[in-house]
Design an enzyme around this catalytic site. Structure first.
Site, mmCIF file in Angstrom:
data_model
loop_
_atom_site.group_PDB
_atom_site.id
_atom_site.type_symbol
_atom_site.label_atom_id
_atom_site.label_comp_id
_atom_site.label_asym_id
_atom_site.label_seq_id
_atom_site.Cartn_x
_atom_site.Cartn_y
_atom_site.Cartn_z
ATOM 1 N N GLY A 15 -8.189 2.063 -9.081
ATOM 2 C CA GLY A 15 -8.019 1.709 -7.635
ATOM 3 C C GLY A 15 -6.964 2.607 -7.098
ATOM 4 N N TYR A 157 -7.433 -15.531 -4.786
ATOM 5 C CA TYR A 157 -7.328 -14.452 -5.384
ATOM 6 C C TYR A 157 -6.348 -15.052 -5.859
ATOM 7 C CZ TYR A 157 -4.216 -10.970 -4.112
ATOM 8 O OH TYR A 157 -3.439 -9.782 -4.503
HETATM 9 P P1 NAP Z 1 -5.843 -1.717 -0.593
HETATM 10 O O1 NAP Z 1 -4.944 -0.510 -0.120
HETATM 11 O O2 NAP Z 1 -6.872 -2.395 -0.007
HETATM 12 O O3 NAP Z 1 -7.129 -0.836 -2.207
HETATM 13 C C1 NAP Z 1 -7.444 -1.667 -3.542
HETATM 14 C C2 NAP Z 1 -7.666 -0.126 -3.883
HETATM 15 O O4 NAP Z 1 -8.743 -1.103 -4.549
HETATM 16 C C3 NAP Z 1 -8.732 1.057 -3.650
HETATM 17 O O5 NAP Z 1 -8.952 2.139 -3.923
HETATM 18 C C4 NAP Z 1 -10.309 0.578 -3.928
HETATM 19 O O6 NAP Z 1 -10.917 1.929 -3.819
HETATM 20 C C5 NAP Z 1 -9.929 0.017 -4.692
HETATM 21 N N1 NAP Z 1 -11.205 -1.195 -5.471
HETATM 22 C C6 NAP Z 1 -11.001 -2.507 -4.882
HETATM 23 N N2 NAP Z 1 -12.631 -3.203 -5.047
HETATM 24 C C7 NAP Z 1 -12.776 -2.313 -6.283
HETATM 25 C C8 NAP Z 1 -14.194 -1.788 -7.028
HETATM 26 N N3 NAP Z 1 -15.014 -3.018 -6.964
HETATM 27 N N4 NAP Z 1 -13.670 -1.146 -7.450
HETATM 28 C C9 NAP Z 1 -13.362 0.233 -7.794
HETATM 29 N N5 NAP Z 1 -12.391 0.351 -6.296
HETATM 30 C C10 NAP Z 1 -11.758 -1.085 -6.390
HETATM 31 O O7 NAP Z 1 -5.116 -2.945 -1.758
HETATM 32 P P2 NAP Z 1 -3.506 -2.550 -2.332
HETATM 33 O O8 NAP Z 1 -2.761 -3.183 -1.548
HETATM 34 O O9 NAP Z 1 -2.666 -1.003 -2.874
HETATM 35 O O10 NAP Z 1 -3.754 -2.738 -3.578
HETATM 36 C C11 NAP Z 1 -3.927 -3.005 -4.713
HETATM 37 C C12 NAP Z 1 -3.460 -4.046 -5.192
HETATM 38 O O11 NAP Z 1 -2.334 -4.718 -5.202
HETATM 39 C C13 NAP Z 1 -4.283 -5.017 -5.833
HETATM 40 O O12 NAP Z 1 -5.489 -5.935 -7.409
HETATM 41 C C14 NAP Z 1 -4.370 -5.871 -5.089
HETATM 42 O O13 NAP Z 1 -4.613 -7.299 -5.127
HETATM 43 C C15 NAP Z 1 -2.389 -6.265 -5.443
HETATM 44 N N6 NAP Z 1 -1.239 -6.436 -4.330
HETATM 45 C C16 NAP Z 1 -1.212 -6.204 -2.942
HETATM 46 C C17 NAP Z 1 -0.080 -6.887 -2.559
HETATM 47 C C18 NAP Z 1 -0.045 -5.808 -2.040
HETATM 48 O O14 NAP Z 1 1.029 -6.883 -0.325
HETATM 49 N N7 NAP Z 1 -1.100 -4.786 -0.846
HETATM 50 C C19 NAP Z 1 0.688 -7.822 -2.821
HETATM 51 C C20 NAP Z 1 0.032 -7.881 -4.303
HETATM 52 C C21 NAP Z 1 -0.790 -8.010 -4.932
HETATM 53 P P3 NAP Z 1 -12.081 2.082 -2.485
HETATM 54 O O15 NAP Z 1 -10.492 2.573 -1.952
HETATM 55 O O16 NAP Z 1 -12.839 2.936 -3.190
HETATM 56 O O17 NAP Z 1 -12.304 0.897 -2.183
#
Ligand code: NAP
Length: 250
Positions: A15, A157
């Site tokens: 990610g 989730y």
């Molecule tokens: P984001 O901006 O939506 O980015 C998601 C990332 O995951 C992107 O790099 C995407 O790649 C990659 N990804 C998704 N599905 C994939 C797949 N099947 N194979 C390979 N790569 C994949 O998300 P984020 O907010 O940074 O979140 C990152 C992590 O933190 C996640 O696990 C999320 O659940 C966790 N989290 C986030 C928050 C929040 O408030 N944002 C809070 C708690 C936990 P592409 O660019 O190629 O699509």
């Protein structure tokens, strides 16, 4: 933590193209690690790789659908064949497919469990073998406070993130004697594409539940990862570190 704390280390960040994963990749690279940036396509990881290289760091893009066991296995074989090892694994790729339980479709459940939970198992089981051999490793999984307290509309989730936490604790117990730590980070609400889609009224409601009264930044999470990956954290394993502005206190 020294500026080059992670010199000589190889880190794989899933990610890494956007949001939290990108901030983690940039942070570990700044501290000297070589970063393997995994995301769905080479195109999506390219900007993180370019930013790392522009800063004088080393990085490579990796296109892997983390929800696919075979794709992860092939990627690991290729990486280990070429690099011999990964020292720091950061399981960060994740998605959400929110829906109320009564309306949730099989595809929404399966996609989130495969991407946010099963992927941690696939990466960790392949990459921990050379860690065991080297008697050193760091496995850091980005879970969520939702995995601790649950959330209406996010049964898939919440279950996946709770599973990732329990998986982390089990891995920590299995690998502790080999000098490998496994920890989870539970972010609260962080400003990324995942939260940008929320309507303003919902964001306001969320903010009102955060004692610090503001959403976090991807860098807030990256600081915690850099610490858990460092030598200073050598005696911390099986821990869940909340990075949430005080939202969940347990
Ligand atoms: P984001 O901006 O939506 O980015 C998601 C990332 O995951 C992107 O790099 C995407 O790649 C990659 N990804 C998704 N599905 C994939 C797949 N099947 N194979 C390979 N790569 C994949 O998300 P984020 O907010 O940074 O979140 C990152 C992590 O933190 C996640 O696990 C999320 O659940 C966790 N989290 C986030 C928050 C929040 O408030 N944002 C809070 C708690 C936990 P592409 O660019 O190629 O699509």
């Amino acid at each position: 933590m020294g500026e080059r704390e992670h010199s000589g280390k190889i880190a794989l960040v899933t990610g890494a193209s956007r949001g939290i994963g990108r901030a983690i990749a940039l942070r570990l690279a700044r501290e000297g690690a070589k970063i393997l940036c995994a995301s769905r396509s080479l195109a999506s990881s390219a900007s993180t790789v370019e930013a790392i290289r522009a800063g004088g760091g080393e990085a490579e893009p990796l296109a892997v659908d983390v929800s696919q066991s075979v794709a992860v296995q092939l990627a690991c074989e290729e990486i280990l064949g070429r690099q011999g090892r990964v020292d720091i694994l950061v399981n960060c790729a994740g998605i959400n497919r929110d829906n109320l339980l009564l309306r949730m479709r099989d595809e929404e459940w399966d996609a989130v469990v495969a991407t946010d939970l099963s992927s941690c198992f696939h990466w960790t089981r392949h990459l921990c073998r050379p860690m065991v051999r080297n008697r050193w490793g760091r496995i850091i999984t980005i879970a969520s406070v939702i995995g601790l307290v649950g959330n209406g509309g996010q049964a898939n989730y919440a279950a996946a993130k709770a599973g990732a936490i329990a998986f982390t604790k089990s891995v920590a117990r299995e690998l502790a004697s080999r000098n490998i730590t496994a920890n989870a980070i539970a972010p609260g609400f962080i400003e990324t594409d995942m939260t940008a889609a929320l309507p303003e009224a919902i964001r306001e409601k969320i903010r009102s539940q955060i004692p610090m009264d503001t959403l976090g930044s991807p860098e807030d999470v990256a600081h915690a990862v850099a610490f858990l990956a460092s030598e200073q954290a050598r005696y911390i394993t099986g821990h869940v570190l909340n990075v949430d502005g005080g939202m969940v206190m347990a």
